[in-house]
Design an enzyme around this catalytic site. Structure first.
Site, mmCIF file in Angstrom:
data_model
loop_
_atom_site.group_PDB
_atom_site.id
_atom_site.type_symbol
_atom_site.label_atom_id
_atom_site.label_comp_id
_atom_site.label_asym_id
_atom_site.label_seq_id
_atom_site.Cartn_x
_atom_site.Cartn_y
_atom_site.Cartn_z
ATOM 1 C CG ASP A 1 -2.070 1.093 1.329
ATOM 2 O OD1 ASP A 1 -2.367 1.371 0.129
ATOM 3 O OD2 ASP A 1 -2.721 1.118 2.103
ATOM 4 C CG ASN B 1 2.653 1.360 -5.037
ATOM 5 O OD1 ASN B 1 3.829 1.208 -4.396
ATOM 6 N ND2 ASN B 1 2.212 0.258 -5.512
ATOM 7 C CG HIS C 1 0.864 2.354 -9.318
ATOM 8 N ND1 HIS C 1 0.420 1.652 -8.210
ATOM 9 C CD2 HIS C 1 -0.230 3.127 -9.876
ATOM 10 C CE1 HIS C 1 -0.644 2.197 -8.096
ATOM 11 N NE2 HIS C 1 -1.141 3.242 -8.886
ATOM 12 C CG LEU D 1 8.941 -17.856 -2.508
ATOM 13 C CD1 LEU D 1 8.003 -17.804 -1.171
ATOM 14 C CD2 LEU D 1 9.619 -16.381 -3.092
#
Length: 244
Positions: free
Chosen positions: A31, A33, A48, A143
């Protein structure tokens, strides 16, 4: 200054007891950007783009530190309310992320990619880019990254309920059975959820899955999320578990 920053990172990392429980599944609400860009007199698109670079760095941090799963709130169902040019730019970043160099890096690091949410609303070329990276990383066993795209916790629960009722007519409903139908499927619920930018709410992210998740907040905007903060979140998680 760079050496001082590295020394701070090392100081936090050395406090972590890697032989004690650490989070295996981390979820992040990336959160801030737009606010990061506005404070610098830049267009929101610059925020962004900077956020995407931080995302790549964070993926590598999770890989280096043996995190099993990483779920990233990349595009919420509410994001469609933003100006069209901003929405279009955010969506275009998906194609940029799926460039050959990025996919090569994912495969070199044995990272597997998933997308969760209703991706059918995105342009076909964006959906194809998603399917491409999912296919190219399918055989990786390290991952696991879950990109939440056009995702909302309420809509996730609703679609899971509909699917389960359609599939399991007349059968007993259990929590374990219900979880199979969520977008996250059989992946374990997050141990730690990180939110940047100072906001302290879930904002419709992983509502079912976060019932027992440790929440960690920082005032830093997402593009400024750092290795020091990453290790601090793990250290705080571990300290909470020791007190429990």
């Amino acid at each position: 200054m760079k050496w001082f920053g590295l020394s701070r990172v090392r100081a936090v990392k050395e406090k972590i007891d890697w032989n004690s429980p650490t989070p295996k599944h981390i979820a992040i609400m990336m959160d801030g950007n737009g606010r990061w860009a506005k404070r610098r007199g830049l267009p929101r698109s610059a925020g962004h783009y900077a956020g995407m670079q931080t995302m790549r760095e964070t993926i590598n941090m999770c890989h280096r530190n043996g995190i099993d799963s990483l779920t990233l709130y990349a595009f919420s169902t509410e994001n469609w309310k933003r100006p069209k040019d901003e929405v279009d730019y955010i969506i275009s970043l998906v194609g940029e992320f799926v460039q050959d160099t990025n996919v090569q890096e994912l495969n070199e690091n044995n990272i597997r990619v998933f997308f969760i949410g209703d991706i059918s609303r995105f342009p076909e070329e964006t959906q194809e880019a998603m399917r491409k990276v999912v296919g190219l990383t399918y055989n990786n066993s390290g991952l696991k990254i879950f990109f939440a795209m056009n995702y909302g916790g309420r809509s996730d629960i609703l679609q899971a309920a509909r699917s389960m009722l359609e599939t399991n007519k007349g059968k007993e409903i259990t929590e374990e059975e219900f979880e199979r139908f969520l977008y996250t499927g059989q992946n374990p619920c997050p141990d730690l959820l990180i939110r940047t930018s100072g906001e302290k709410r879930l904002s419709n992210f992983l509502l079912w899955q976060s019932a027992h998740t440790e929440l960690w907040f920082t005032d830093e905007m997402w593009p400024d999320f750092s290795e020091e903060l990453f290790y601090q979140s793990i250290l705080d998680y571990q300290n909470r578990k020791k007190r429990a």
